[in-house]
Design a protein around this motif. Structure first.
Motif, PDB file in Angstrom:
ATOM      1  N   LYS A  69       2.224   5.182  11.307  1.00 35.30           N
ATOM      2  CA  LYS A  69       2.247   6.633  11.144  1.00 35.30           C
ATOM      3  C   LYS A  69       2.878   7.248  12.389  1.00 35.30           C
ATOM      4  CE  LYS A  69      -0.410  10.544   9.494  1.00 35.30           C
ATOM      5  NZ  LYS A  69      -1.750  11.078   9.118  1.00 35.30           N
ATOM      6  N   ILE A  89       0.821  -1.209   0.000  1.00 31.86           N
ATOM      7  CA  ILE A  89       0.000   0.000   0.000  1.00 31.86           C
ATOM      8  C   ILE A  89       0.856   1.261   0.000  1.00 31.86           C
ATOM      9  CG2 ILE A  89      -1.629   1.340   1.396  1.00 31.86           C
ATOM     10  CD1 ILE A  89      -3.013  -1.236   2.129  1.00 31.86           C
ATOM     11  N   CYS A  90       2.021   1.218   0.649  1.00 24.36           N
ATOM     12  CA  CYS A  90       2.883   2.399   0.721  1.00 24.36           C
ATOM     13  C   CYS A  90       3.541   2.724  -0.615  1.00 24.36           C
ATOM     14  CB  CYS A  90       3.944   2.214   1.793  1.00 24.36           C
ATOM     15  SG  CYS A  90       4.974   0.741   1.566  1.00 24.36           S
ATOM     16  N   LYS A 139      -7.386   5.022   7.982  1.00 25.02           N
ATOM     17  CA  LYS A 139      -8.139   5.086   6.729  1.00 25.02           C
ATOM     18  C   LYS A 139      -8.028   3.777   5.948  1.00 25.02           C
ATOM     19  CE  LYS A 139      -8.143  10.081   6.049  1.00 25.02           C
ATOM     20  NZ  LYS A 139      -7.828  11.205   5.108  1.00 25.02           N
ATOM     21  N   ILE A 140      -6.862   3.123   6.023  1.00 26.81           N
ATOM     22  CA  ILE A 140      -6.707   1.829   5.356  1.00 26.81           C
ATOM     23  C   ILE A 140      -7.689   0.816   5.948  1.00 26.81           C
ATOM     24  CG2 ILE A 140      -5.125  -0.099   4.923  1.00 26.81           C
ATOM     25  CD1 ILE A 140      -2.821   1.948   5.064  1.00 26.81           C
ATOM     26  N   PHE A 189       4.382   6.413  -0.029  1.00 29.43           N
ATOM     27  CA  PHE A 189       3.191   7.015   0.564  1.00 29.43           C
ATOM     28  C   PHE A 189       3.006   6.540   2.009  1.00 29.43           C
ATOM     29  CE2 PHE A 189       2.652   6.681  -3.966  1.00 29.43           C
ATOM     30  CZ  PHE A 189       2.186   7.941  -4.330  1.00 29.43           C
ATOM     31  N   PRO A 200      -0.337   5.062  -5.104  1.00 30.50           N
ATOM     32  CA  PRO A 200      -0.955   6.360  -4.794  1.00 30.50           C
ATOM     33  C   PRO A 200      -2.418   6.293  -4.387  1.00 30.50           C
ATOM     34  CG  PRO A 200      -0.612   6.112  -7.162  1.00 30.50           C
ATOM     35  CD  PRO A 200       0.093   4.964  -6.516  1.00 30.50           C
ATOM     36  N   ASP A 201      -3.200   5.416  -5.020  1.00 30.25           N
ATOM     37  CA  ASP A 201      -4.652   5.378  -4.783  1.00 30.25           C
ATOM     38  C   ASP A 201      -4.976   4.287  -3.770  1.00 30.25           C
ATOM     39  OD1 ASP A 201      -7.401   5.434  -4.881  1.00 30.25           O
ATOM     40  OD2 ASP A 201      -7.528   5.470  -7.070  1.00 30.25           O
ATOM     41  N   MET A 202      -4.780   4.603  -2.491  1.00 34.61           N
ATOM     42  CA  MET A 202      -5.001   3.611  -1.441  1.00 34.61           C
ATOM     43  C   MET A 202      -6.427   3.075  -1.423  1.00 34.61           C
ATOM     44  SD  MET A 202      -6.525   3.146   1.729  1.00 34.61           S
ATOM     45  CE  MET A 202      -6.722   4.785   2.424  1.00 34.61           C
ATOM     46  N   HIS A 224       0.107   6.374   3.881  1.00 34.70           N
ATOM     47  CA  HIS A 224      -1.347   6.432   3.995  1.00 34.70           C
ATOM     48  C   HIS A 224      -1.744   6.219   5.457  1.00 34.70           C
ATOM     49  CE1 HIS A 224      -1.712   6.434  -0.332  1.00 34.70           C
ATOM     50  NE2 HIS A 224      -1.080   5.289  -0.438  1.00 34.70           N
ATOM     51  N   THR A 281     -11.336   1.713   5.103  1.00 34.33           N
ATOM     52  CA  THR A 281     -11.672   1.352   3.722  1.00 34.33           C
ATOM     53  C   THR A 281     -12.011  -0.130   3.617  1.00 34.33           C
ATOM     54  OG1 THR A 281     -10.244   3.074   2.811  1.00 34.33           O
ATOM     55  CG2 THR A 281     -10.789   1.237   1.356  1.00 34.33           C
TER      56      THR A 281
END
Length: 215
Positions: free
Chosen positions: A154, A126-127, A185-186, A179, A130-132, A181, A189
């Protein structure tokens, strides 16, 4: 895929040379610590007879270990072709080539061409994308039972480290970006696609999270 990460950029980072280095480490030492955490968790859940889909499968080490533990079949989806030769060699050595299919494609853009699996894995993927929401959502939709992911925590030191890395990539004119992210949020989602969290394991750098399909 945004312009910050071109096929040329991915192939530079995830090159044939890096694939050979990863395979050499795996042959000598086995799985790295984050991959081992993923495999150990899945073993506790039972992998016998399960199908596995790994997005960003790399050299295929996780798939090999799960097949040895009793998984039925595995599908690896990789964004660049640079790992294919090395991965094929490892599969032959482990004598599991007949149980693994490998495809080179952008999973987020072509997810409808891939069947679902009992277990879906995205390890340190995922990192790099760009579009997680699109990638995490597609992975969640394909998980019949479990989705297991690893991604950077994070923290302030990760934020600083990634900022410095991206600056160096930019000055070197490399078409690649890392990224950070937001982990919340991951997970959110994935929950929006019918999954619920069952594992939140913090490492120094990498967080391993697992979510189960809500029945």
């Amino acid at each position: 895929m945004s312009d910050c990460c071109s096929p040329k950029g991915y192939r530079w980072v995830f090159s044939e040379r890096s694939a050979r280095a990863e395979a050499k480490r795996y042959r000598r030492k086995g799985l790295d610590s984050t991959s081992r955490r993923i495999v150990d968790f899945l073993k506790t859940q039972g992998v016998e007879g399960k199908t596995v889909l790994e997005v960003g499968g790399g050299i295929g080490a996780i798939q090999i270990e799960l097949l040895k533990a009793g998984a039925a079949r595995a599908l690896s989806v990789e964004l660049t072709p640079t790992y294919e030769e090395v991965a094929a060699g490892l599969l032959r050595e482990a004598e599991v080539s007949a149980r693994v299919e490998r495809r080179v494609m952008d999973f987020a853009e072509a997810a409808d061409q891939v069947d679902g699996a009992d277990v879906v894995i995205m390890n340190r993927v995922i990192c790099c994308y760009p579009d997680m929401p699109r990638l995490a959502g597609a992975a969640a939709d394909h998980a019949r039972q479990l989705l297991v992911m690893s991604f950077p925590r994070k923290t302030w030191w990760m934020y600083v480290g990634i900022k410095v890395s991206n600056f160096l990539l930019w000055t070197a004119r490399r078409e690649f970006h890392i990224f950070l992210h937001p982990p919340k949020k991951i997970i959110a989602t994935s929950e929006q696609h019918g999954l619920e969290p069952v594992l939140d394991q913090q490492g120094l750098v990498w967080k391993v999270a697992a979510l189960r399909r809500v029945v």
